[in-house]
Design a protein around this motif. Structure first.
Motif, PDB file in Angstrom:
ATOM      1  N   THR A  92      57.328  34.173  53.383  1.00 21.04           N
ATOM      2  CA  THR A  92      56.085  34.332  54.487  1.00 21.04           C
ATOM      3  C   THR A  92      56.343  33.022  55.564  1.00 21.04           C
ATOM      4  OG1 THR A  92      54.715  32.854  53.237  1.00 21.04           O
ATOM      5  CG2 THR A  92      54.440  35.145  52.907  1.00 21.04           C
ATOM      6  N   ASN A  93      57.049  32.292  55.325  1.00 22.46           N
ATOM      7  CA  ASN A  93      57.537  31.015  56.040  1.00 22.46           C
ATOM      8  C   ASN A  93      58.295  31.684  57.301  1.00 22.46           C
ATOM      9  OD1 ASN A  93      59.663  29.018  57.271  1.00 22.46           O
ATOM     10  ND2 ASN A  93      58.088  27.676  56.105  1.00 22.46           N
ATOM     11  N   PRO A  94      57.696  31.505  58.469  1.00 23.77           N
ATOM     12  CA  PRO A  94      58.248  31.947  59.669  1.00 23.77           C
ATOM     13  C   PRO A  94      59.481  31.634  60.132  1.00 23.77           C
ATOM     14  CG  PRO A  94      55.815  31.407  60.166  1.00 23.77           C
ATOM     15  CD  PRO A  94      56.284  30.681  58.711  1.00 23.77           C
ATOM     16  N   GLU A  95      59.927  30.273  59.747  1.00 24.04           N
ATOM     17  CA  GLU A  95      61.265  29.735  60.044  1.00 24.04           C
ATOM     18  C   GLU A  95      62.382  30.371  59.250  1.00 24.04           C
ATOM     19  OE1 GLU A  95      61.275  25.737  60.001  1.00 24.04           O
ATOM     20  OE2 GLU A  95      59.711  25.403  61.774  1.00 24.04           O
ATOM     21  N   LEU A  96      62.053  30.549  57.831  1.00 24.50           N
ATOM     22  CA  LEU A  96      62.817  31.236  56.855  1.00 24.50           C
ATOM     23  C   LEU A  96      63.247  32.747  57.236  1.00 24.50           C
ATOM     24  CD1 LEU A  96      64.693  30.888  54.670  1.00 24.50           C
ATOM     25  CD2 LEU A  96      62.679  31.240  52.919  1.00 24.50           C
ATOM     26  N   LYS A  97      62.065  33.349  57.837  1.00 25.95           N
ATOM     27  CA  LYS A  97      62.374  34.698  58.213  1.00 25.95           C
ATOM     28  C   LYS A  97      63.295  35.024  59.415  1.00 25.95           C
ATOM     29  CE  LYS A  97      57.886  35.937  58.454  1.00 25.95           C
ATOM     30  NZ  LYS A  97      56.474  36.803  58.515  1.00 25.95           N
ATOM     31  N   GLN A  98      62.947  33.996  60.167  1.00 23.87           N
ATOM     32  CA  GLN A  98      63.999  34.050  61.397  1.00 23.87           C
ATOM     33  C   GLN A  98      65.219  33.846  61.003  1.00 23.87           C
ATOM     34  OE1 GLN A  98      62.456  34.394  64.495  1.00 23.87           O
ATOM     35  NE2 GLN A  98      64.696  34.877  64.982  1.00 23.87           N
ATOM     36  N   GLN A  99      65.623  32.977  60.136  1.00 23.72           N
ATOM     37  CA  GLN A  99      66.987  32.874  59.497  1.00 23.72           C
ATOM     38  C   GLN A  99      67.471  34.034  58.663  1.00 23.72           C
ATOM     39  OE1 GLN A  99      65.565  28.730  57.523  1.00 23.72           O
ATOM     40  NE2 GLN A  99      67.867  28.385  57.948  1.00 23.72           N
ATOM     41  N   ILE A 100      66.528  34.700  58.070  1.00 22.67           N
ATOM     42  CA  ILE A 100      66.980  35.861  57.334  1.00 22.67           C
ATOM     43  C   ILE A 100      67.309  37.077  58.512  1.00 22.67           C
ATOM     44  CG2 ILE A 100      66.113  37.686  55.681  1.00 22.67           C
ATOM     45  CD1 ILE A 100      64.566  35.621  54.337  1.00 22.67           C
ATOM     46  N   ARG A 101      66.488  36.912  59.321  1.00 22.74           N
ATOM     47  CA  ARG A 101      66.664  38.102  60.667  1.00 22.74           C
ATOM     48  C   ARG A 101      68.080  37.971  61.043  1.00 22.74           C
ATOM     49  NH1 ARG A 101      62.652  39.542  65.758  1.00 22.74           N
ATOM     50  NH2 ARG A 101      64.543  40.488  67.013  1.00 22.74           N
ATOM     51  N   ALA A 102      68.632  36.761  61.360  1.00 24.40           N
ATOM     52  CA  ALA A 102      69.831  36.645  61.858  1.00 24.40           C
ATOM     53  C   ALA A 102      71.005  37.118  60.896  1.00 24.40           C
ATOM     54  CB  ALA A 102      69.893  34.895  62.139  1.00 24.40           C
ATOM     55  N   ILE A 103      70.491  37.326  59.655  1.00 22.07           N
ATOM     56  CA  ILE A 103      71.627  37.908  58.820  1.00 22.07           C
ATOM     57  C   ILE A 103      71.443  39.206  58.445  1.00 22.07           C
ATOM     58  CG2 ILE A 103      72.572  35.663  58.004  1.00 22.07           C
ATOM     59  CD1 ILE A 103      71.023  35.682  55.841  1.00 22.07           C
ATOM     60  N   ALA A 104      70.366  39.650  58.886  1.00 23.41           N
ATOM     61  CA  ALA A 104      69.909  41.195  58.664  1.00 23.41           C
ATOM     62  C   ALA A 104      69.951  41.953  59.880  1.00 23.41           C
ATOM     63  CB  ALA A 104      68.604  41.138  58.099  1.00 23.41           C
ATOM     64  N   ASN A 105      71.128  41.938  60.715  1.00 27.74           N
ATOM     65  CA  ASN A 105      71.324  42.676  61.803  1.00 27.74           C
ATOM     66  C   ASN A 105      70.436  42.548  62.892  1.00 27.74           C
ATOM     67  OD1 ASN A 105      73.853  43.970  60.874  1.00 27.74           O
ATOM     68  ND2 ASN A 105      72.765  44.872  59.445  1.00 27.74           N
TER      69      ASN A 105
ATOM     70  N   LEU B 101      72.927  35.731  52.633  1.00 29.36           N
ATOM     71  CA  LEU B 101      71.383  35.570  52.056  1.00 29.36           C
ATOM     72  C   LEU B 101      71.511  34.712  50.845  1.00 29.36           C
ATOM     73  CD1 LEU B 101      68.565  36.095  52.721  1.00 29.36           C
ATOM     74  CD2 LEU B 101      68.719  38.285  51.225  1.00 29.36           C
ATOM     75  N   ASP B 102      72.403  35.109  49.988  1.00 28.87           N
ATOM     76  CA  ASP B 102      72.458  34.320  48.622  1.00 28.87           C
ATOM     77  C   ASP B 102      72.991  32.847  48.844  1.00 28.87           C
ATOM     78  OD1 ASP B 102      72.321  36.812  47.632  1.00 28.87           O
ATOM     79  OD2 ASP B 102      74.230  36.940  47.017  1.00 28.87           O
ATOM     80  N   GLU B 103      73.707  32.596  49.868  1.00 30.60           N
ATOM     81  CA  GLU B 103      73.819  31.001  50.199  1.00 30.60           C
ATOM     82  C   GLU B 103      72.735  30.401  50.829  1.00 30.60           C
ATOM     83  OE1 GLU B 103      76.867  28.466  52.783  1.00 30.60           O
ATOM     84  OE2 GLU B 103      77.207  30.503  52.638  1.00 30.60           O
ATOM     85  N   LEU B 104      72.003  31.175  51.808  1.00 25.47           N
ATOM     86  CA  LEU B 104      70.681  30.634  52.236  1.00 25.47           C
ATOM     87  C   LEU B 104      69.542  30.193  51.303  1.00 25.47           C
ATOM     88  CD1 LEU B 104      68.976  30.014  54.954  1.00 25.47           C
ATOM     89  CD2 LEU B 104      68.474  32.316  54.750  1.00 25.47           C
ATOM     90  N   LEU B 105      69.392  31.071  50.545  1.00 26.11           N
ATOM     91  CA  LEU B 105      68.447  30.823  49.255  1.00 26.11           C
ATOM     92  C   LEU B 105      69.040  30.296  48.037  1.00 26.11           C
ATOM     93  CD1 LEU B 105      66.613  34.299  49.780  1.00 26.11           C
ATOM     94  CD2 LEU B 105      66.073  32.310  51.120  1.00 26.11           C
TER      95      LEU B 105
END
Length: 202
Positions: free
Chosen positions: A43-56, A155-159
């Motif tokens: 739910t964290n907005p900053e983390l979602k932004q990071q995920i978006r960057a690696i989710a096309n 994503l695996d690396e990020l998390l």
């Protein structure tokens, strides 16, 4: 050509609805009851932004209220299998060795396979929970966007999933459709006709 995705409006999904969706996935059937996957809730907005960057750059990731990450065991190793059988027998009030025969059979089967082969098996189990979560979301009138379009190793690396013995399989953003700006809103749902999809063998 610009890609056009389903759009969400950023409205928060009530936690009680999210809990129902997660519980449905938790109760999903899995092979031998091993339940070889976990769900991470973002739910964290900053983390979602990071995920978006690696989710096309799919906007649903940041516009969604919650992003569910289905992550499967990276292997079906002996410790995990032993631990799950021990947990099961104790939850059922059975002797610890009550299911040893079947457990040892599984240990021999998965012990003869590579970690990658076992991950492919656990990933398929994760998809069972994934599908049930999608159905539960629909029952709760929550929009869900199934996603495979992301860089799983990134994503695996990020998390830090490798340290947890997990590998990401799918994403499921939960939210509500932006009806005013979603180009698909109001369009006919298109699926193959039944005659081309279902074959009855009598």
């Amino acid at each position: 050509m610009a890609l056009r995705y389903k759009k969400m409006n950023g409205v928060a999904v009530p936690q009680e609805k999210v809990d129902i969706i997660l519980e449905a996935a938790r109760l999903a059937p899995t092979s031998s009851g091993l339940q070889p996957f976990e769900i991470l809730v973002v739910t964290n907005p900053e983390l979602k932004q990071q995920i978006r960057a690696i989710a096309n750059d799919q906007s649903q990731v940041t516009d969604a209220s919650h992003v569910l990450i289905f992550a499967a065991w990276d292997d079906l190793d002996a410790k995990r299998i032993n631990d799950m059988f021990l947990y099961t027998t104790r939850e059922r009030g059975l002797p610890d060795d009550r299911m040893d025969s079947y457990k040892n059979y599984l240990l021999s089967v998965y012990g003869s396979k590579t970690a990658e082969e076992n991950f492919q098996a656990t990933a398929r189990q994760a998809y069972i929970g994934f599908g049930i979560a999608i159905a539960a979301a629909a029952e709760q009138r929550v929009d869900a966007t199934p996603m495979e379009g992301f860089n799983a190793p990134a994503l695996d690396e990020l998390l830090n999933l490798k340290e947890k013995g997990l590998r990401s399989v799918t994403l499921l953003p939960l939210g509500y459709r932006d009806e005013a700006n979603d180009w698909l809103h109001g369009m006919k749902k298109v699926r193959k006709p039944k005659e081309q999809f279902i074959t009855e063998l009598n």
